[in-house]
Design a protein around this motif. Structure first.
Motif, PDB file in Angstrom:
ATOM      1  N   ILE A  60       0.840  -1.209   0.000  1.00  0.00           N
ATOM      2  CA  ILE A  60       0.000   0.000   0.000  1.00  0.00           C
ATOM      3  C   ILE A  60       0.867   1.247   0.000  1.00  0.00           C
ATOM      4  O   ILE A  60       0.611   2.205  -0.742  1.00  0.00           O
ATOM      5  N   GLU A  61       1.904   1.255   0.828  1.00  0.00           N
ATOM      6  CA  GLU A  61       2.790   2.419   0.884  1.00  0.00           C
ATOM      7  C   GLU A  61       3.423   2.686  -0.477  1.00  0.00           C
ATOM      8  O   GLU A  61       3.527   3.849  -0.905  1.00  0.00           O
ATOM      9  N   GLN A  62       3.833   1.634  -1.160  1.00  0.00           N
ATOM     10  CA  GLN A  62       4.405   1.792  -2.501  1.00  0.00           C
ATOM     11  C   GLN A  62       3.372   2.351  -3.471  1.00  0.00           C
ATOM     12  O   GLN A  62       3.672   3.199  -4.320  1.00  0.00           O
ATOM     13  N   ALA A  63       2.123   1.878  -3.344  1.00  0.00           N
ATOM     14  CA  ALA A  63       1.064   2.332  -4.253  1.00  0.00           C
ATOM     15  C   ALA A  63       0.731   3.801  -4.039  1.00  0.00           C
ATOM     16  O   ALA A  63       0.361   4.509  -4.980  1.00  0.00           O
ATOM     17  N   MET A  64       0.861   4.269  -2.785  1.00  0.00           N
ATOM     18  CA  MET A  64       0.539   5.670  -2.489  1.00  0.00           C
ATOM     19  C   MET A  64       1.688   6.608  -2.835  1.00  0.00           C
ATOM     20  O   MET A  64       1.488   7.821  -2.914  1.00  0.00           O
ATOM     21  N   ALA A  65       2.880   6.063  -3.014  1.00  0.00           N
ATOM     22  CA  ALA A  65       4.045   6.905  -3.309  1.00  0.00           C
ATOM     23  C   ALA A  65       4.013   7.379  -4.759  1.00  0.00           C
ATOM     24  O   ALA A  65       3.471   6.710  -5.640  1.00  0.00           O
ATOM     25  N   GLY A  66       4.583   8.542  -4.987  1.00  0.00           N
ATOM     26  CA  GLY A  66       4.818   8.981  -6.351  1.00  0.00           C
ATOM     27  C   GLY A  66       3.688   9.704  -7.031  1.00  0.00           C
ATOM     28  O   GLY A  66       3.829  10.131  -8.173  1.00  0.00           O
ATOM     29  N   SER A  67       2.554   9.860  -6.375  1.00  0.00           N
ATOM     30  CA  SER A  67       1.470  10.627  -6.980  1.00  0.00           C
ATOM     31  C   SER A  67       0.714  11.358  -5.880  1.00  0.00           C
ATOM     32  O   SER A  67       0.597  10.848  -4.764  1.00  0.00           O
ATOM     33  N   PRO A  68       0.201  12.554  -6.180  1.00  0.00           N
ATOM     34  CA  PRO A  68      -0.509  13.315  -5.147  1.00  0.00           C
ATOM     35  C   PRO A  68      -1.813  12.629  -4.761  1.00  0.00           C
ATOM     36  O   PRO A  68      -2.524  12.094  -5.615  1.00  0.00           O
ATOM     37  N   ILE A  69      -2.111  12.602  -3.480  1.00  0.00           N
ATOM     38  CA  ILE A  69      -3.359  12.021  -2.991  1.00  0.00           C
ATOM     39  C   ILE A  69      -3.994  13.005  -2.009  1.00  0.00           C
ATOM     40  O   ILE A  69      -3.402  13.348  -0.991  1.00  0.00           O
ATOM     41  N   ASP A  70      -5.185  13.469  -2.347  1.00  0.00           N
ATOM     42  CA  ASP A  70      -5.915  14.360  -1.442  1.00  0.00           C
ATOM     43  C   ASP A  70      -6.786  13.563  -0.472  1.00  0.00           C
ATOM     44  O   ASP A  70      -7.034  14.013   0.649  1.00  0.00           O
ATOM     45  N   LEU A  71      -7.250  12.421  -0.926  1.00  0.00           N
ATOM     46  CA  LEU A  71      -8.233  11.684  -0.145  1.00  0.00           C
ATOM     47  C   LEU A  71      -8.160  10.203  -0.476  1.00  0.00           C
ATOM     48  O   LEU A  71      -7.918   9.823  -1.618  1.00  0.00           O
ATOM     49  N   VAL A  72      -8.355   9.369   0.533  1.00  0.00           N
ATOM     50  CA  VAL A  72      -8.448   7.922   0.341  1.00  0.00           C
ATOM     51  C   VAL A  72      -9.890   7.498   0.599  1.00  0.00           C
ATOM     52  O   VAL A  72     -10.518   7.949   1.560  1.00  0.00           O
ATOM     53  N   ILE A  73     -10.402   6.644  -0.268  1.00  0.00           N
ATOM     54  CA  ILE A  73     -11.716   6.023  -0.054  1.00  0.00           C
ATOM     55  C   ILE A  73     -11.498   4.516   0.006  1.00  0.00           C
ATOM     56  O   ILE A  73     -10.842   3.942  -0.863  1.00  0.00           O
ATOM     57  N   SER A  74     -12.059   3.880   1.032  1.00  0.00           N
ATOM     58  CA  SER A  74     -11.971   2.425   1.127  1.00  0.00           C
ATOM     59  C   SER A  74     -13.355   1.807   1.283  1.00  0.00           C
ATOM     60  O   SER A  74     -14.138   2.213   2.145  1.00  0.00           O
ATOM     61  N   THR A  75     -13.604   0.809   0.439  1.00  0.00           N
ATOM     62  CA  THR A  75     -14.826   0.011   0.561  1.00  0.00           C
ATOM     63  C   THR A  75     -14.486  -1.449   0.814  1.00  0.00           C
ATOM     64  O   THR A  75     -15.338  -2.319   0.681  1.00  0.00           O
ATOM     65  N   ILE A  76     -13.216  -1.717   1.150  1.00  0.00           N
ATOM     66  CA  ILE A  76     -12.793  -3.114   1.201  1.00  0.00           C
ATOM     67  C   ILE A  76     -13.361  -3.845   2.412  1.00  0.00           C
ATOM     68  O   ILE A  76     -13.611  -3.272   3.455  1.00  0.00           O
ATOM     69  N   GLY A  77     -13.544  -5.139   2.233  1.00  0.00           N
ATOM     70  CA  GLY A  77     -14.017  -6.020   3.290  1.00  0.00           C
ATOM     71  C   GLY A  77     -14.040  -7.434   2.750  1.00  0.00           C
ATOM     72  O   GLY A  77     -14.115  -7.637   1.541  1.00  0.00           O
ATOM     73  N   GLY A  78     -13.947  -8.393   3.656  1.00  0.00           N
ATOM     74  CA  GLY A  78     -13.927  -9.786   3.233  1.00  0.00           C
ATOM     75  C   GLY A  78     -15.074 -10.562   3.819  1.00  0.00           C
ATOM     76  O   GLY A  78     -15.610 -10.212   4.866  1.00  0.00           O
ATOM     77  N   LYS A  79     -15.470 -11.607   3.130  1.00  0.00           N
ATOM     78  CA  LYS A  79     -16.493 -12.490   3.667  1.00  0.00           C
ATOM     79  C   LYS A  79     -15.881 -13.325   4.792  1.00  0.00           C
ATOM     80  O   LYS A  79     -14.685 -13.596   4.785  1.00  0.00           O
ATOM     81  N   PRO A  80     -16.698 -13.742   5.760  1.00  0.00           N
ATOM     82  CA  PRO A  80     -16.152 -14.479   6.905  1.00  0.00           C
ATOM     83  C   PRO A  80     -15.339 -15.710   6.548  1.00  0.00           C
ATOM     84  O   PRO A  80     -14.420 -16.078   7.260  1.00  0.00           O
ATOM     85  N   GLN A  81     -15.641 -16.330   5.392  1.00  0.00           N
ATOM     86  CA  GLN A  81     -14.903 -17.551   5.045  1.00  0.00           C
ATOM     87  C   GLN A  81     -13.553 -17.257   4.388  1.00  0.00           C
ATOM     88  O   GLN A  81     -12.842 -18.167   4.007  1.00  0.00           O
ATOM     89  N   ASP A  82     -13.195 -15.984   4.274  1.00  0.00           N
ATOM     90  CA  ASP A  82     -11.960 -15.639   3.576  1.00  0.00           C
ATOM     91  C   ASP A  82     -10.698 -15.809   4.418  1.00  0.00           C
ATOM     92  O   ASP A  82      -9.606 -15.515   3.951  1.00  0.00           O
TER      93      ASP A  82
END
Length: 221
Positions: A60-82
């Motif tokens: 994640i840190e690598q993905a956020m590096a190198g480009s301007p980011i004003d805001l992060v949005i997260s919708t991630i989540g896993g099903k219980p069997q994951d």
């Protein structure tokens, strides 16, 4: 106004609907996702992508590096069997990486039933979801404690039909119901433009599909 958005969860569901909304607003988006195939698809739509796993902080840190980011949005989540869910660990990593990258604002999409909104859920629904709701609540608390400007949106039961335009936010944690994913996405995109939603926690429902006849105050975004 947030012109550069880092979006985690753009592969499907609410995250994919949010991506459509951001592109319609001409917002610059960097999508963080696990699938190379979906990344290729999004790149043809003009979306910058980064491949990685939210359970891996370094990626994640690598993905956020190198480009301007004003805001992060997260919708991630896993099903219980994951196995290990991303609901807490993945979102914690995203929050920590956002702090390190100097991001100012974070919008987290969780679920009605998290935190004090647990009182709005029917007992049967709570019993089925209590483990994942506990993870989502931990993520919410980590975000609140992070120092980031936050908006937490807890949708009700999700449907995949087209937007109805009846999606609303409320600060009343006793309200539950269902809502279309596209309407959740519309509410998230509207929050981007509104400082009034800073450091707030909302439930998101379709005003015509609540579980009770109780009246509640809608939040004007």
């Amino acid at each position: 106004m947030s012109n550069h958005v880092f979006l985690a969860g753009a592969s499907q569901g609410v995250g994919r609907e949010i991506l459509k909304g951001l592109l319609a607003q001409d917002t610059s988006v960097k999508a963080f996702l696990r699938s190379e195939l979906i990344a290729t698809e999004l790149q043809t739509m003009g979306v910058e992508t980064a491949i990685g796993d939210a359970l891996n902080l370094e990626q994640i840190e690598q993905a956020m590096a190198g480009s301007p980011i004003d805001l992060v949005i997260s919708t991630i989540g896993g099903k219980p069997q994951d196995g290990e869910r991303s609901d807490y660990t993945g979102n914690k990593n995203l929050i920590d990486a956002a702090v390190k990258a100097g991001v100012k604002r974070f919008i987290l999409v969780t679920s009605i039933g998290s935190g004090e909104s647990v009182a709005a859920l029917p007992l049967q629904a709570f019993e089925a979801l209590k483990e994942v709701l506990a993870e989502k609540e931990k993520a919410e608390q980590h975000l609140i404690a992070s120092g980031l400007t936050y908006t937490i949106i807890r949708p009700g039961g999700l449907k995949s039909e087209p937007a109805t335009g009846n999606g609303v936010l409320t600060e009343d944690p006793k309200i539950a119901g269902t809502i279309h994913r596209a309407d959740v996405a519309d509410l998230v995109c509207r929050c981007l433009k509104s400082d009034r939603t800073n450091n707030k926690i909302f439930s998101a429902v379709d005003r015509t599909m609540t579980y009770s006849d109780a009246t509640f105050e809608e939040f004007a975004v």
